[in-house]
Write a protein that holds these residues in place. Structure first.
Motif, PDB file in Angstrom:
ATOM      1  N   VAL A 159      -4.408   0.662   0.076  1.00  0.00           N
ATOM      2  CA  VAL A 159      -4.080   2.117  -0.422  1.00  0.00           C
ATOM      3  C   VAL A 159      -4.189   3.292   0.437  1.00  0.00           C
ATOM      4  N   VAL A 160      -5.153   3.286   1.726  1.00  0.00           N
ATOM      5  CA  VAL A 160      -4.915   4.463   2.003  1.00  0.00           C
ATOM      6  C   VAL A 160      -4.004   4.686   2.773  1.00  0.00           C
ATOM      7  N   ALA A 161      -4.034   3.402   3.348  1.00  0.00           N
ATOM      8  CA  ALA A 161      -2.542   3.481   4.456  1.00  0.00           C
ATOM      9  C   ALA A 161      -1.636   4.359   4.123  1.00  0.00           C
ATOM     10  N   ALA A 162      -1.409   3.989   2.745  1.00  0.00           N
ATOM     11  CA  ALA A 162      -0.012   4.437   1.726  1.00  0.00           C
ATOM     12  C   ALA A 162       0.581   4.986   1.439  1.00  0.00           C
ATOM     13  N   GLY A 166       2.622   9.100   2.257  1.00  0.00           N
ATOM     14  CA  GLY A 166       2.624  10.725   0.969  1.00  0.00           C
ATOM     15  C   GLY A 166       2.557  10.126  -0.398  1.00  0.00           C
ATOM     16  N   GLY A 167       2.756  11.949  -0.941  1.00  0.00           N
ATOM     17  CA  GLY A 167       1.659  11.029  -2.192  1.00  0.00           C
ATOM     18  C   GLY A 167       2.763  10.812  -3.001  1.00  0.00           C
ATOM     19  N   TRP A 168       3.973  10.777  -3.253  1.00  0.00           N
ATOM     20  CA  TRP A 168       4.915  10.028  -3.830  1.00  0.00           C
ATOM     21  C   TRP A 168       5.150   7.940  -4.232  1.00  0.00           C
ATOM     22  N   ALA A 284      11.611   5.755   8.157  1.00  0.00           N
ATOM     23  CA  ALA A 284      10.692   4.950   8.919  1.00  0.00           C
ATOM     24  C   ALA A 284       9.257   5.103   8.015  1.00  0.00           C
ATOM     25  N   GLU A 285       9.740   6.502   7.149  1.00  0.00           N
ATOM     26  CA  GLU A 285       8.423   6.709   6.173  1.00  0.00           C
ATOM     27  C   GLU A 285       8.383   5.545   4.622  1.00  0.00           C
TER      28      GLU A 285
END
Length: 582
Positions: A159-162, A166-168, A284-285
């Motif tokens: 979750v932290v990595a996700a 980006g906040g979205w 990539a994101e």
């Protein structure tokens, strides 16, 4: 129906788990850190995969960039594998340590259970807890707990990595929570009681089977076969209903969970596609975000799947810890008995509330006196013996040793003073020497000549001397099989070694043929010289040799006196003696 042993309350369960956490804080921190670092190493991979996809799509950097990214991915996966291996090893060792502690605690508590409580609950419940519940909890501790810890750490790191992408990404993650939350809350509200009911049904089945097998001859003699079959059918039906209930919970819970997985992935693709189309995020994101959300499915799925096993394990843990909630049947006061006289003062006793077995029994026993207790079956003879031995306390009235209530003495102190020997006996697995030394305060300290002296006292030297290895012969389950009479000899020899000042014999020689029993009791008389002996028996030659005889009828002592006095009185005892002689 028997009274089941209690199940631990949620408060006790939480307290026990907090205690484990405090005692093993360093191990827990180390395990979490190892799993966290392992998860972090694996979570670098989606970032690298995203860059790899973009590099392959744009052609930027050529094959050299792609090769470097592929190498970094391989290195990260290798590091994750090594760290995971050691993290799981530490988790397994921790699980076995906790399980060993729980087993030791359970054995300690089980050994201190009041005998009356064990008899009331029956062997089925206790055996189910010592076998099935321990095995079930072992599976949870060995597999479910470590896997859940791994999954929880992985979820947090993912979750932290996700969110770092980006906040979205928080939007699809949050959308998946309500479905999983509602499903888990619905399940957890119903599952604990369901699994406790399921395990209790196993106890009833075991109790019914054990009683039927142990009383097979009685069942056959009284034609109770159909009744016992009906009883086991009822127990199985209850077990089926309990298992059906928990199965139905799972058939609702797991499909709902699967729906909760679809929402985040689909939302990530839709929202990410819109943002990439607007140029807000790169390919990539988007790739990294989708991989992270997709990666979450596996640890969350493991948590929810192991949740079922954890519920079963929690039910087993509650049953094992519940043994500690059995109230103690004695309140030691620290008082020291003044002498060895025994007194029963207006003693009343009920096994079941409202149904008295003894009705105001008064009895005084001087130190060194031999009392024979006789009377018809069911009159309360054995109950009197049990109260004198402190197996249970009186409902009202008092049973004292040297002026101190039997339930006011520490159990070890009471056992050194008063011992109960019944027709039931047990041969422990081990050598004959081990079985004898169990009666000593410090097992393993007695010299062989002391053991042989005890065997001599009960006329057991002959058959022991003919065993394959003498005192070193292994007996008990899987060892040399002792006859009922030999096992009773062994029990009597243990009594001699324990050296109590008062001995309650409740049909102690009933499994030995009358001639051998008579010889045994005569040899015991020399050993028991100076001790207080309460002999409960149907064989009236025991009463003939006693200092006094107590005749128990309908829960009361109807006659009390010497053999000659009672015969001359012409009452109930005289009639029994005449019948015995004829």
């Amino acid at each position: 129906m028997r009274d089941a042993l209690p199940v631990a309350s949620s408060r006790l369960l939480r307290s026990y788990l907090r205690g484990v956490g405090r005692d093993h804080r360093r191990d827990l921190v180390g395990i979490v850190l190892l799993h966290g670092v392992a998860a972090a190493a694996g979570l670098v991979v989606p970032w690298l995969v995203g860059d790899l996809v973009e590099a392959a799509t744009d052609g930027a950097g050529g094959y050299g960039t792609i090769d470097r990214l592929a190498l970094f991915i391989a290195v990260c996966l290798a590091v994750q594998t090594v760290l995971t291996r050691y993290a799981r090893l530490r988790s397994a060792v921790f699980g076995e340590t906790v399980l060993a502690r729980l087993r030791e605690d359970f054995v300690d508590e089980a050994l201190t259970l009041p005998i009356g409580v064990v008899e009331s609950a029956g062997t089925g419940d206790l055996l189910t807890r010592t076998s099935r519940d321990v095995d079930t909890l072992g599976w949870s501790v060995r597999f479910a707990v470590p896997e859940t810890v791994v999954a929880l750490v992985t979820v947090v790191c993912t979750v932290v990595a996700a969110l770092l992408v980006g906040g979205w990404v928080a939007v699809p993650l949050v959308l998946g929570v309500p479905v999983l939350w509602v499903a888990a809350r619905w399940y957890l509200k119903r599952a604990p009681d369901g699994y406790i009911r399921e395990h209790a049904s196993y106890s009833r089945i075991n109790a019914t089977l054990a009683e039927t097998v142990e009383g097979a001859r009685t069942v056959e003699a009284l034609g109770l076969g159909d009744q016992r079959r009906a009883r086991i059918d009822e127990d199985i039906a209850e077990s089926y209903a309990a298992e059906s209930y928990t199965r139905n919970l799972r058939t609702v819970f797991f499909p709902a969970v699967e729906m909760g997985y679809v929402v985040p992935v689909a939302t990530t693709l839709l929202l990410g596609g819109v943002l990439m189309d607007r140029g807000t995020i790169s390919l990539a994101e988007l790739t990294t975000a989708v991989l992270y959300v997709r990666f979450l499915i596996d640890p969350v799925d493991r948590i929810l799947n192991w949740m079922d096993t954890l519920q079963v394990g929690a039910a087993s843990l509650a049953r094992l810890l519940g043994v500690a909630e059995v109230p103690d049947d004695r309140t030691p006061t620290g008082r020291t008995p003044e002498g060895e006289d025994i007194e029963l003062d207006d003693v009343r006793f009920s096994y079941v509330a409202g149904r008295e077995v003894l009705h105001g029994v008064d009895l005084e026993l001087a130190a060194g006196e031999r009392l024979a207790v006789v009377g018809p079956s069911g009159a309360g003879k054995s109950t009197i013996g049990r109260l004198i031995a402190g197996i249970q306390g009186p409902t009202t009235g008092a049973v004292t040793v040297g002026g101190v209530g039997v339930t006011e003495l520490e159990l070890d102190d009471l056992r050194r003073r008063v011992a109960l020997l019944t027709q039931e006996h047990h041969v422990f697995v081990g050598t004959l020497r081990d079985n004898l030394q169990l009666a000593l305060d410090e097992p393993g300290t007695a010299a062989d000549d002391r053991l042989w002296a005890a065997l001599d006292a009960v006329d057991a030297r002959g058959w022991v001397g003919h065993l394959p290895h003498g005192l070193d012969t292994v007996v008990g389950s899987g060892g040399h099989r002792l006859t009922d009479a030999q096992a009773q000899h062994l029990a009597l020899a243990r009594v001699v070694l324990s050296d109590p000042h008062t001995l309650v014999l409740d049909e102690a020689t009933s499994l030995i043929d009358p001639r051998a029993a008579r010889s045994l009791e005569r040899s015991l008389s020399a050993v028991l010289e100076g001790r207080t002996v309460v002999a409960i028996a149907h064989r009236l030659y025991t009463a003939h040799d006693a200092d006094r005889v107590a005749v128990v009828e309908d829960g009361e002592i109807s006659e009390l006196g010497s053999h000659d006095e009672l015969v001359a009185r012409g009452g109930s005892y005289a009639a029994l003696w005449k019948s015995w002689q004829s």
